[in-house]
Design a protein around this motif. Structure first.
Motif, short mmCIF file in Angstrom:
data_model
loop_
_atom_site.label_atom_id
_atom_site.label_comp_id
_atom_site.label_asym_id
_atom_site.label_seq_id
_atom_site.Cartn_x
_atom_site.Cartn_y
_atom_site.Cartn_z
N LEU A 69 0.81 -1.22 0.00
CA LEU A 69 0.00 0.00 0.00
C LEU A 69 0.85 1.27 0.00
O LEU A 69 0.37 2.33 -0.42
CB LEU A 69 -0.91 -0.02 1.25
N HIS A 76 6.38 -1.47 -6.38
CA HIS A 76 4.95 -1.77 -6.19
C HIS A 76 4.49 -2.84 -7.17
O HIS A 76 3.84 -3.81 -6.79
CB HIS A 76 4.10 -0.51 -6.34
N ARG A 80 3.07 -6.35 -5.82
CA ARG A 80 1.65 -6.63 -6.07
C ARG A 80 1.51 -7.94 -6.86
O ARG A 80 0.63 -8.74 -6.59
CB ARG A 80 1.02 -5.46 -6.82
N ARG A 301 -3.50 10.38 -5.21
CA ARG A 301 -2.28 10.13 -5.99
C ARG A 301 -1.44 11.40 -5.92
O ARG A 301 -1.93 12.49 -6.28
CB ARG A 301 -2.61 9.86 -7.47
N GLY A 360 -8.99 2.49 -8.29
CA GLY A 360 -8.87 2.09 -9.69
C GLY A 360 -7.46 2.02 -10.21
O GLY A 360 -6.49 2.36 -9.52
N ARG A 363 -3.68 0.48 -8.91
CA ARG A 363 -3.76 0.44 -7.45
C ARG A 363 -5.11 -0.03 -6.96
O ARG A 363 -5.39 0.04 -5.76
CB ARG A 363 -3.47 1.83 -6.86
N CYS A 365 -8.11 -1.86 -5.39
CA CYS A 365 -8.06 -2.74 -4.22
C CYS A 365 -7.73 -4.18 -4.61
O CYS A 365 -8.43 -4.80 -5.41
CB CYS A 365 -9.41 -2.70 -3.51
#
Ligand code: HEM
Length: 444
Positions: A69, A76, A80, A301, A360, A363, A365
């Motif tokens: 997060l 990232h 992810r 952002r 969205g 990123r 969820c």
């Protein structure tokens, strides 16, 4: 603004139009967006320009520096990717039986014939679901300790929260308790990680932690213990109270709309009997609830370079905030937007820039599929196992709790009686989990 955030921002939208700037102490300059076309530019934009991790960075004192997060760019993307497997549709489908059993055991202990706030009950259910399905905990002593410490960490007061945004404070007396709780949670999480690494059955386990321990990138690199700890803490924090609040809102809305409630009970019984139309209506309730009462009101952002957006030239350093709640309340997108009407979601194709309770783009969820499945399953269990009393009481206001919006009075509901579902749970599919209600009706 901190107190009346959604109302304040909605008032700004009315006064200034679909794009406006707020300058907020601690957070800096925030440019709110509520036009789907502009939001699309943000969600589809280059992740190196639109930094979500930086916007979430105040949470790193709790989540840890490796948390998916709070990081950005390639780090990232790679983290992810390693975390996707447990949140795929198939992996989530394997967990729905556990979710149902946990909910059923808790509901058996609900008070009958008096009004009570449902949010804390939902919090208990969703915490238990994460502990069992994501952490995969089964040792009774460790489960009990996690059940005790996690809510304390998630319910920090505004004063205690200062030590999350400025972790150095945790060394000072008033905040040492926060440090102690984090250390206690860490010990428990590291013990789970060690157990999983040593488990000869690791390859066949389907809890998220087992999948994260197994996950490797293309060079064969796996996550270290401290990376795993940060991701587990992230999943606990991001996935527990959010889903519980969505569920509390769903019941708050349903009990205030008797005709929808009656339809929901029929859908729940149909769902329990394996009818996909029942599932579809329960999903429509979840979607409409998250539209009209979004748990997360906006997502941020931080711009890493200047961009032209909504007719303005915005410099680097500004935070742009797609206003989830503003879009969802727009009558041009959702006619009569203030009306709770799950039917509008049945068979609807939702656009990612007009229905965005899960944010969205890159990123969005990670747990959206998990959360939607959990909402459907828990709603089904509640509706099949209780007779809820409709109420003429007014709707509850949205109250700001850290970064989420909860029902002001915890979602007050009343159960007229507990009952058994018309379809026996034994006939449903999925993996069973041993959850028995103890004398308080709590899951043990
Ligand atoms: C109704 C329940 C939930 C809501 C409303 C919700 C909402 C959100 C939102 C708005 C974001 C930020 C998205 C963005 O910046 O564009 C987010 C991120 C995230 N959520 Fe959820 N969430 C829910 C449940 C869950 C669950 C159950 C899990 C996991 C168990 C989870 C894990 C995460 C993670 C890991 C991220 C960070 C994703 C990233 O930065 O790449 N969430 N969620």
């Amino acid at each position: 603004m901190w107190r009346y955030w959604p109302r304040y921002v909605a008032a700004c939208r009315r006064r200034y139009g679909s794009v406006f700037t707020l300058r907020v102490s601690q957070l800096g300059t925030i440019v709110y967006l509520s036009d789907p076309a502009e939001i699309k530019k943000v969600f589809a934009g280059d992740a190196a320009t639109y930094h979500a991790g930086e916007a979430n960075s105040m949470l790193s004192g709790l989540l840890g520096p490796a948390s998916v997060l709070v990081v950005d760019d390639d780090v990232h993307r790679d983290r992810r990717r390693l975390m996707l497997e447990p949140f795929t549709r198939d992996a989530v489908a394997r967990q729905t039986r556990i979710m149902a059993d946990i909910a059923a055991a808790d509901i058996a202990g609900w008070p009958v014939g008096k009004t009570f706030p449902v949010a804390p009950r939902m919090s208990k259910i969703t915490l238990e679901v994460i502990l069992r399905t994501v952490i995969g905990a089964s040792d009774p002593a460790r489960l009990a300790a996690l059940r005790d410490v996690m809510p304390k960490l998630l319910n920090l007061s505004a004063f205690q929260l200062l030590s999350i945004t400025s972790p150095d404070l945790q060394n000072r007396l008033p905040w040492r308790g926060v440090r102690r709780r984090i250390a206690q949670a860490d010990r428990l999480l590291y013990a789970e990680i060690a157990d999983r690494r040593a488990d000869p059955e690791l390859a066949s386990r389907c809890d998220a932690l087992a999948m994260l321990v197994r996950a490797a990138d293309q060079d064969g690199r796996t996550m270290t213990d401290s990376e795993l700890r940060d991701q587990l803490m992230t999943l606990l924090v991001a996935g527990h109270d959010t889903t519980a609040t969505g569920l509390a809102w769903a019941l708050e809305r349903l009990t205030r709309h008797p005709a929808v409630l009656a339809k929901a009970v029929e859908a729940a019984e149909a769902s329990a009997a394996g009818d996909p139309q029942g599932d579809e209506y329960l999903d429509a309730i979840a979607k409409e609830t998250l539209r009209i009462r979004p748990v997360v009101f906006d997502v941020g952002r931080v711009l890493k370079r200047a961009v032209d957006i909504a007719g303005y030239h915005l410099p680097a350093g500004v935070m742009v905030a797609p206003g989830v709640g503003l879009v969802h309340a727009d009558d041009r997108i959702y006619p009569d937007a203030d009306r709770f009407d799950p039917d509008r979601m049945v068979g609807a194709t939702l656009s990612p820039t007009t229905w965005l309770p899960f944010g969205g783009g890159a990123r969005r969820c990670l747990g959206a599929t998990f959360a939607m499945a959990e909402m459907r399953v828990v709603l089904r269990e509640v509706l099949c196992r209780t007779e809820l009393v409709p109420t003429a009481a007014g709707g509850e206001r949205q109250r700001v709790k850290h970064v989420i919006l909860t029902p002001d009075r915890g979602g007050l509901i009343e159960v007229a009686r507990l009952r058994e579902p018309r379809t026996s749970p034994e006939s449903r599919t999925g993996t069973r989990v041993a959850v028995a209600p103890d004398h308080h009706g709590e899951v043990v």
